[in-house]
Design an enzyme around this catalytic site. Structure first.
Site, PDB file in Angstrom:
ATOM      1  N   THR A  95       0.867  -1.188   0.000  1.00 55.72           N
ATOM      2  CA  THR A  95       0.000   0.000   0.000  1.00 55.72           C
ATOM      3  C   THR A  95       0.909   1.246   0.000  1.00 55.72           C
ATOM      4  O   THR A  95       0.940   1.987   0.989  1.00 55.72           O
ATOM      5  CB  THR A  95      -0.906   0.013   1.254  1.00 55.72           C
ATOM      6  OG1 THR A  95      -0.094  -0.212   2.418  1.00 55.72           O
ATOM      7  CG2 THR A  95      -1.985  -1.038   1.197  1.00 55.72           C
ATOM      8  N   LYS A 224      -3.174   0.998  13.880  1.00 56.40           N
ATOM      9  CA  LYS A 224      -1.934   0.661  13.163  1.00 56.40           C
ATOM     10  C   LYS A 224      -1.204   1.936  12.738  1.00 56.40           C
ATOM     11  O   LYS A 224       0.001   2.080  12.953  1.00 56.40           O
ATOM     12  CB  LYS A 224      -2.278  -0.215  11.943  1.00 56.40           C
ATOM     13  CG  LYS A 224      -1.112  -0.508  11.027  1.00 56.40           C
ATOM     14  CD  LYS A 224       0.005  -1.271  11.708  1.00 56.40           C
ATOM     15  CE  LYS A 224       1.268  -1.204  10.883  1.00 56.40           C
ATOM     16  NZ  LYS A 224       2.416  -1.845  11.529  1.00 56.40           N
ATOM     17  N   CYS A 280       7.466   1.860   5.860  1.00 54.62           N
ATOM     18  CA  CYS A 280       6.168   2.187   6.464  1.00 54.62           C
ATOM     19  C   CYS A 280       6.084   3.474   7.267  1.00 54.62           C
ATOM     20  O   CYS A 280       5.051   4.139   7.207  1.00 54.62           O
ATOM     21  CB  CYS A 280       5.694   1.015   7.305  1.00 54.62           C
ATOM     22  SG  CYS A 280       5.354  -0.420   6.283  1.00 54.62           S
TER      23      CYS A 280
END
Ligand code: NAD
Ligand code: UGA
Length: 471
Positions: A95, A224, A280
């Site tokens: 993503t 998250k 991330c």
């Protein structure tokens, strides 16, 4: 509804998360058949290679794969077959930050999540639990549900869960064996709770019940992003303090030790560095910034954006220290960069601080020699090409050399930069390195790795991030 018992799992995406996570599920749940699928044939072939040359360097991973591949763990490119057979499907695709269109540079690109979801809807002939494993913006599960419901066959129902992954690269297997927590988000309906229980039962094969947290779907998705933003914020905070240390003569190691001793703050994740990297932190914070802006919360967006800006500043501040210390010019000088991965114990280079540093050194027209124990030459060339899009690779290759040992990298150089904290750099024979360097010989430690006093005694001029000593 009848209680669901998971017997077959499919994981879409055989990357850094899907591979290790589902391999560990297979290991810990021998009664469940786990098939990890990916469209990337080369990646699947590597997972299946007879000599276990798996596509990811991760301590302990090969051992796990060796124990269950061919038993109840399978890797395949046949996505449809795995979807058809599974009762539970993890969606563990990438993503990345969107590169163009609305939200470019901030929002998550959900294209891969959407195609995987559409594939599930098109192929499934029986009911499935669909689990978001990828990190996604808050309320993505709602879009997935809409796609699944709009395209499903009659009599086929989909329950959607959020089960974000918290493993860190380099310690993935240890993290998966003994997670701080497993988080499962579901709709608070009878069916949603039943699906949640079915997934919790899978984890309960090795995770203590009190570490399996069940919450609402949106809380799970947001938690998250929140966890990554708060972890990255600690690094940006300590890195901001490292700049003050350098300017005042304080020592960032002592400051983080003293601060971390407060049990409310804690000692972990307070290590100053040349800047955080990885696939991330930056992406997820930018995602949170975008979410905040979309919700008309500009002050919240600005707050989180500053964590990323601080990280950019830390990287460029380090490059500038190198140039300033080397008498304000590195043009034509020879510099060794030790480490290219974004942290030790991984071959992953996504958003690695080393890439930004080397790009800066190249734009100053220095010659750079790189050594990393795990990153392939091909990956380094690809990363440098992407970092310098207006420079042809042939030109980059005239300025950059890749070598296969730290000693080789350091020979005949004017400066050594430690960009990744690989343990093997602790074993470097600095006496020999010093003898083979141009003088004055400089070492810049961006990872608080080396014993600076020992190196100074040998004759090196040493600069360490977060320490104000004169070289
Ligand atoms: P990755 O790029 O390593 O792996 C994703 C894989 O998905 C790729 O191999 C790709 O080919 C495959 N894929 C994409 N679309 C597909 C499709 N439609 N069908 C089949 N395969 C498809 O990514 P990753 O690092 O494993 O990250 C995956 C997700 O997990 C991301 O959302 C990330 O934010 C999150 N995450 C990553 C980490 C980490 O440490 N890398 C940790 C926690 C969470
Ligand atoms: C991070 C989180 O730690 C995981 O919990 C999360 O699942 C993952 O992101 C994700 O969502 O992808 P990861 O990026 O693999 O894991 O690695 P970290 O150990 O968090 O390190 C990230 C970066 O911060 C590295 O460049 C590391 O060198 C740097 N770092 C870390 C510091 O500079 N100082 C520290 O004290 C800790």
């Amino acid at each position: 509804m009848a209680p669901v018992q998971v017997k077959k799992i499919c994981c879409i995406g055989a990357g850094y998360v899907g591979g290790p996570t589902c391999a560990v599920i297979a290991l810990k749940c021998p009664h469940i058949q786990v098939t990890i699928v990916d469209l990337n044939k080369a990646r699947v072939d590597a997972w299946n290679s007879p000599d276990f040359a798996v596509p990811i360097y991760e301590p302990g991973l090969v051992d796990v794969v060796k124990q269950c591949r061919g038993r109840n763990l399978f890797f395949s490119t046949d996505v449809d077959k795995a979807i058809l057979e599974a009762d539970l499907i993890f969606v563990s695709v990438n993503t990345p930050t969107k590169k163009s269109g609305v939200g470019a540079g901030f929002a998550a690109d959900l294209n891969y999540v959407e195609s995987a979801t559409r594939r599930i809807a098109a192929v499934a002939t029986s009911s499935k639990i669909v689990v978001e494993k990828s990190t996604v913006p808050c309320r993505t599960a709602e879009s997935m549900r809409t796609i699944l419901e709009a395209n499903s066959r009659p009599g086929t129902r989909f329950d959607i869960l959020s089960n974000p992954e918290f493993l860190a690269e380099g310690t993935a297997i240890a993290d998966l064996f003994k997670p701080d927590r497993v988080l499962i988000g579901s709709l608070q309906t009878t069916e949603g709770k039943e699906a949640c229980r079915a997934l919790a039962d899978v984890y309960a094969n090795w995770v203590p019940q009190e570490r399996i947290l069940t919450v609402g779907l949106w809380s799970s998705e947001l938690s998250k992003l929140a966890a990554n933003a708060m972890l990255a914020q600690r690094i940006s905070s300590i890195n901001a303090l490292s700049a003050i240390c350098e300017a005042t003569g304080a020592n960032i190691d002592e400051v983080s030790h003293a601060v971390g001793f407060d049990s409310r703050i804690g000692p972990k994740f307070l290590r100053a560095s040349v800047g955080f990297g990885g696939s991330c932190f930056q992406k997820d914070i930018l995602n949170l910034v975008y979410l905040s802006e979309s919700l008309h919360l500009p002050q919240v967006a600005a707050y989180w954006r500053q964590v990323v800006e601080m990280n950019e500043y830390q990287k460029s501040r380090f490059s500038k220290t190198v140039v300033d210390t080397l008498f304000n010019t590195i043009t034509g000088k020879h510099i060794a960069v030790l480490g290219f991965a974004f942290k030790a114990d991984t071959g992953d280079t996504r958003e690695s601080a080393a890439i930004s540093l080397i790009r800066d050194f190249l734009s100053e027209r220095a010659f750079v020699t790189i050594y990393d124990p795990q990153v392939s030459e091909e990956q380094i060339w690809q990363d440098l090409s992407e970092a310098c899009p207006t420079t042809p690779l042939e030109t980059i290759k005239k300025q950059v050399t890749i070598v296969h040992s730290a000693l080789e990298a350091c020979t005949q150089k004017e400066a050594i930069i430690i960009a990744t904290e690989w343990k093997e750099f602790l074993e470097i024979d600095w006496q020999t390195v010093y003898a083979n360097m141009s003088k004055p010989a400089f070492v810049f430690d961006g990872r608080l790795l080396i014993d600076a006093d020992k190196l100074r005694k040998i004759g090196f001029k040493v600069k360490v991030i977060g320490r104000g000593e004169r070289v």
